[in-house]
Motif scaffolding. Structure first.
Motif, PDB file in Angstrom:
ATOM      1  N   LEU A  55       0.827  -1.207   0.000  1.00 15.75           N
ATOM      2  CA  LEU A  55       0.000   0.000   0.000  1.00 15.75           C
ATOM      3  C   LEU A  55       0.862   1.258   0.000  1.00 15.75           C
ATOM      4  CD1 LEU A  55      -2.779  -1.195   2.455  1.00 15.75           C
ATOM      5  CD2 LEU A  55      -3.013  -0.811  -0.008  1.00 15.75           C
ATOM      6  N   ALA A  56       1.954   1.252   0.770  1.00 12.09           N
ATOM      7  CA  ALA A  56       2.869   2.402   0.789  1.00 12.09           C
ATOM      8  C   ALA A  56       3.465   2.618  -0.599  1.00 12.09           C
ATOM      9  CB  ALA A  56       3.967   2.181   1.826  1.00 12.09           C
ATOM     10  N   HIS A  57       3.850   1.523  -1.241  1.00 13.65           N
ATOM     11  CA  HIS A  57       4.416   1.615  -2.588  1.00 13.65           C
ATOM     12  C   HIS A  57       3.381   2.151  -3.582  1.00 13.65           C
ATOM     13  CE1 HIS A  57       6.742   0.597  -6.127  1.00 13.65           C
ATOM     14  NE2 HIS A  57       5.681  -0.056  -6.584  1.00 13.65           N
ATOM     15  N   LEU A  58       2.185   1.579  -3.552  1.00 12.60           N
ATOM     16  CA  LEU A  58       1.125   2.012  -4.475  1.00 12.60           C
ATOM     17  C   LEU A  58       0.768   3.482  -4.299  1.00 12.60           C
ATOM     18  CD1 LEU A  58      -1.324  -1.033  -4.276  1.00 12.60           C
ATOM     19  CD2 LEU A  58      -0.003  -0.313  -6.276  1.00 12.60           C
ATOM     20  N   ALA A  59       0.793   3.956  -3.059  1.00 10.84           N
ATOM     21  CA  ALA A  59       0.412   5.342  -2.768  1.00 10.84           C
ATOM     22  C   ALA A  59       1.569   6.313  -2.962  1.00 10.84           C
ATOM     23  CB  ALA A  59      -0.118   5.443  -1.344  1.00 10.84           C
TER      24      ALA A  59
END
Length: 106
Positions: A55-59
Protein backbone atom coordinates in the motif's frame (compact mmCIF):
# COMPACT_ATOMS: atom_id res chain seq x y z
CA UNK A 1 7.18 23.62 4.55
CA UNK A 2 4.06 21.53 4.29
CA UNK A 3 4.02 18.14 5.95
CA UNK A 4 1.52 15.36 5.52
CA UNK A 5 0.69 12.32 7.65
CA UNK A 6 -1.84 9.53 7.38
CA UNK A 7 -2.93 6.82 9.83
CA UNK A 8 -4.41 3.55 8.64
CA UNK A 9 -5.19 0.75 11.09
CA UNK A 10 -7.74 -1.96 11.76
CA UNK A 11 -8.36 -2.56 8.11
CA UNK A 12 -8.12 -5.38 5.61
CA UNK A 13 -5.88 -5.06 2.55
CA UNK A 14 -7.71 -2.66 0.26
CA UNK A 15 -5.72 -0.92 -2.51
CA UNK A 16 -8.54 1.58 -3.08
CA UNK A 17 -7.59 3.19 0.25
CA UNK A 18 -4.39 4.52 -1.29
CA UNK A 19 -6.25 7.49 -2.76
CA UNK A 20 -6.70 8.80 0.79
CA UNK A 21 -2.99 8.86 1.61
CA UNK A 22 -1.34 9.23 -1.77
CA UNK A 23 2.06 10.91 -1.58
CA UNK A 24 2.06 11.64 2.17
CA UNK A 25 5.37 12.23 3.91
CA UNK A 26 4.67 9.64 6.63
CA UNK A 27 2.14 6.81 6.64
CA UNK A 28 1.44 4.88 9.83
CA UNK A 29 -0.03 1.54 8.84
CA UNK A 30 -0.75 -1.58 10.82
CA UNK A 31 1.38 -4.65 10.20
CA UNK A 32 -0.41 -6.98 12.55
CA UNK A 33 0.68 -10.21 10.87
CA UNK A 34 3.35 -11.62 8.60
CA UNK A 35 2.41 -12.83 5.14
CA UNK A 36 2.60 -16.47 6.29
CA UNK A 37 -0.36 -15.65 8.55
CA UNK A 38 -2.38 -13.85 5.86
CA UNK A 39 -5.44 -16.15 6.32
CA UNK A 40 -5.57 -15.07 9.98
CA UNK A 41 -5.11 -11.46 8.93
CA UNK A 42 -8.11 -11.71 6.61
CA UNK A 43 -10.24 -13.40 9.29
CA UNK A 44 -9.52 -10.63 11.81
CA UNK A 45 -9.69 -7.73 9.32
CA UNK A 46 -6.02 -6.79 9.60
CA UNK A 47 -3.07 -6.41 7.24
CA UNK A 48 0.27 -8.13 6.92
CA UNK A 49 3.59 -6.29 6.86
CA UNK A 50 3.89 -7.22 3.19
CA UNK A 51 0.49 -5.69 2.44
CA UNK A 52 1.39 -2.49 4.32
CA UNK A 53 4.50 -2.24 2.16
CA UNK A 54 2.41 -2.77 -0.98
CA UNK A 55 0.00 0.00 0.00
CA UNK A 56 2.87 2.40 0.79
CA UNK A 57 4.42 1.61 -2.59
CA UNK A 58 1.12 2.01 -4.47
CA UNK A 59 0.41 5.34 -2.77
CA UNK A 60 3.91 6.68 -3.36
CA UNK A 61 4.38 7.71 0.27
CA UNK A 62 7.78 8.92 1.47
CA UNK A 63 8.10 6.79 4.64
CA UNK A 64 6.14 3.92 6.18
CA UNK A 65 5.83 3.54 9.95
CA UNK A 66 4.60 0.08 10.94
CA UNK A 67 2.57 -0.62 14.07
CA UNK A 68 -0.25 -2.62 15.72
CA UNK A 69 1.76 -5.84 15.89
CA UNK A 70 0.39 -9.19 17.00
CA UNK A 71 1.93 -10.46 20.22
CA UNK A 72 2.62 -13.78 18.45
CA UNK A 73 5.83 -12.27 17.05
CA UNK A 74 8.73 -12.02 19.46
CA UNK A 75 11.06 -10.59 16.79
CA UNK A 76 9.45 -7.58 15.15
CA UNK A 77 12.44 -7.19 12.84
CA UNK A 78 10.95 -10.05 10.82
CA UNK A 79 7.87 -7.92 10.14
CA UNK A 80 10.09 -4.97 9.26
CA UNK A 81 12.14 -7.07 6.84
CA UNK A 82 8.96 -8.31 5.17
CA UNK A 83 7.69 -4.75 4.61
CA UNK A 84 11.12 -3.56 3.44
CA UNK A 85 11.20 -6.14 0.65
CA UNK A 86 8.31 -4.19 -0.89
CA UNK A 87 8.90 -0.71 0.52
CA UNK A 88 12.51 -0.12 1.69
CA UNK A 89 11.80 3.11 3.60
CA UNK A 90 9.84 1.29 6.33
CA UNK A 91 10.48 1.40 10.07
CA UNK A 92 8.93 -0.02 13.23
CA UNK A 93 6.96 2.20 15.58
CA UNK A 94 7.80 2.00 19.25
CA UNK A 95 5.60 3.15 22.12
CA UNK A 96 6.75 6.42 23.67
CA UNK A 97 8.88 7.49 20.69
CA UNK A 98 8.10 10.65 18.72
CA UNK A 99 8.54 10.37 14.97
CA UNK A 100 9.24 13.52 12.95
CA UNK A 101 7.29 14.14 9.80
CA UNK A 102 9.91 15.38 7.37
CA UNK A 103 8.61 17.95 4.90
CA UNK A 104 8.55 17.34 1.20
CA UNK A 105 11.04 19.54 -0.61
CA UNK A 106 9.82 20.64 -4.02
Amino acid sequence: SLRSYAFCSDTTFNPSLTSYFEGVDLLYHEATFMEADSPRAAETFHCTANQAGQLAHLAGVKKLLLGHFSTRYSDLNELLAEAQTIFPNSCLSEEGITYPILPTHE
